[in-house]
Design an enzyme around this catalytic site. Structure first.
Site: not given
Ligand code: ASP
Length: 336
Positions: A194, A222, A225, A246, A248
Site C-alpha cells: 500500500t 471488501r 482502511d 497494515g 485494514g
Molecule cells: N491496509 C490495506 C488494507 O487492508 C493493506 C495494507 O496496507 O497493506 O486494505
C-alpha cells in the site's frame, strides 16, 4: 565491572535499534513523508537488485513531491503527485501493482484529505481507474460527497477526464503468483505495498493520502482502511497528517489515523508518543500488524511500525531524501 559495562552496552544497542530519533534544529519550510507498505519485509526475502529498485522508486516519489513543495505548491498537490509515482510502479500494491481479489480481479481503494478545512475524498472497489488517488481527489473537489465506490466512482472519474484503463493493465506476474499461492491455502494473504504520503507545505497546511489494492484474496467488495477517513488517512492542521498501512480490518476498528490525531489534540501528546501508543501498544497488543507515516504541524516526522519492515522515506526543505526498508522506527524531532 566488565560484565556490568557489557550489560549497559548491550542495553544501549538494543534500545537504539528499536527507536531511531534524529534531532534537527529548526522547523523546516516543508516536509514530505511516504510509505510503500509495511509487513514481513526482511533482507532475507530481498535481492540487492530488488532493494535498489525499491529505494530508487521511493526516492523518485519523494523528489517529485518535494519539487512541488519547494515552489510553494500545496501539500495536496505534493501528496497526489507523489502517490501517482508509486501507483504507476509495479513494485507497490496500489495502481499498477495492485493485488488480486479472491475472484482474480484488481479492486482498488484510495483517499485524500486536507488539514486546513478537513475536506476529504475517497473511492473504493474501483477496477479501471489508472490512478485511484486522483479519483479520490475528484470526489473531494468536484462532488458534494466524501466517498463513492465501484461504478459510480468510475463514472465520476471518466467525466472528469481521468485516464481509464482495461483491467489487464493491472496484471503483474508477481501479484498473480502470490494470488495462486494464497488461493492454494484459501486464506487472505500478502498485502504489503500500500502507498501513502503526508505533507506539510510552506503555507502551514497539512495533507495526507493513501492508495491500495487491499489484501490478496480479499472477498469481492471488501473495503479496507485505506479509503476510510480516520482509519487509513487523516489530516488536521491543528495536529498532524497520517497515512496508515497494515491489516485494514484492525485499522478501521481502532480508527488509527484519527486516534493519533485525537491523542495529540485532547491529551496533548507529542506525535512520537501518540504514534507509539497506537501502533506499538494498542495494535501490537492485539496482534494487528502495520504502521503509519505522519508529520505534525511543526514539521516533526514519525515513521512507526510494528512489522519487520516498512518501505518508507522523507524529505524536508533542510534534509533528505532518506529512504528505508527494514528495521527501526524513525522519529525526526525538531527542537524549537
Ligand atoms: N491496509 C490495506 C488494507 O487492508 C493493506 C495494507 O496496507 O497493506 O486494505
Amino acid at each position: 565491572m566488565i560484565r556490568n559495562l557489557l550489560f549497559a552496552l548491550s542495553f544501549l544497542v538494543v534500545f537504539s535499534s528499536c527507536n531511531q530519533i534524529n534531532k534537527e534544529k529548526t522547523k523546516p519550510a516543508y516536509v514530505l513523508v511516504i510509505h510503500g507498505g509495511a509487513g514481513t519485509i526482511t533482507k532475507k526475502n530481498m535481492t540487492p537488485e530488488k532493494e535498489k529498485r525499491y529505494k530508487a522508486k521511493l526516492t523518485e516519489a519523494l523528489q517529485t513531491g518535494a519539487a512541488i513543495l519547494k515552489k510553494g505548491g500545496s501539500g495536496l498537490d505534493a501528496v497526489s503527485a507523489t502517490i501517482v509515482v508509486m501507483e504507476n510502479s509495479p513494485l507497490f500494491n496500489a495502481g499498477k501493482g495492485a493485488v488480486f481479489t479472491a475472484e482474480g480481479v484488481n479492486e482498488m481503494d484510495a483517499s485524500i484529505m486536507e488539514g486546513s478545512d478537513l475536506n476529504a475524498g475517497a473511492v473504493a472497489c474501483v477496477r479501471h481507474i489508472k490512478n485511484p488517488i486522483l479519483a479520490a481527489r475528484v470526489v473531494m473537489e468536484d462532488t458534494p460527497h466524501v466517498m463513492i465506490v465501484g461504478e459510480g466512482a468510475e463514472d465520476v472519474a471518466k467525466k472528469n477526464g481521468l485516464e481509464m484503463v482495461d483491467s489487464s493493465y493491472f496484471f503483474t506476474q508477481s501479484r498473480w503468483d502470490s494470488y495462486l499461492k494464497v488461493k492454494e491455502k484459501m486464506e487472505q494473504g500478502e498485502k504489503h505495498g500500500t502507498v501513502g504520503a503526508v505533507a506539510l507545505d510552506m503555507h502551514g497546511n497539512l495533507a495526507a493520502g493513501t492508495s491500495t489494492g487491499g489484501m490478496t484474496y480479499k472477498m469481492k467488495g471488501r473495503i479496507g482502511d485505506s479509503p476510510i477517513i480516520g482509519a487509513g488517512t487523516y489530516a488536521d492542521n491543528n495536529t498532524c497528517a497520517v497515512s496508515s498501512t497494515g491489516h485494514g480490518e484492525y485499522f478501521i476498528r481502532y480508527v488509527v489515523a484519527y486516534d493519533i490525531s485525537a491523542l495529540m489534540k485532547y491529551k496533548g501528546l507529542s506525535l512520537e508518543k501518540a504514534a507509539n501508543r497506537v501502533i506499538m501498544q494498542k495494535l501490537k497488543n492485539i496482534g494487528a500488524d502495520g504502521g503509519i507515516i505522519a508529520v505534525d504541524k511543526d514539521g516533526n516526522i514519525s515513521m512507526t511500525f510494528n512489522t519487520p519492515g516498512m518501505y518508507r522515506g522523507y524529505i524536508t526543505s533542510d534534509s533528505g531524501p532518506e529512504v528505508f526498508i527494514y528495521g527501526n522506527q524513525v522519529h525526526v524531532i525538531k527542537s524549537r
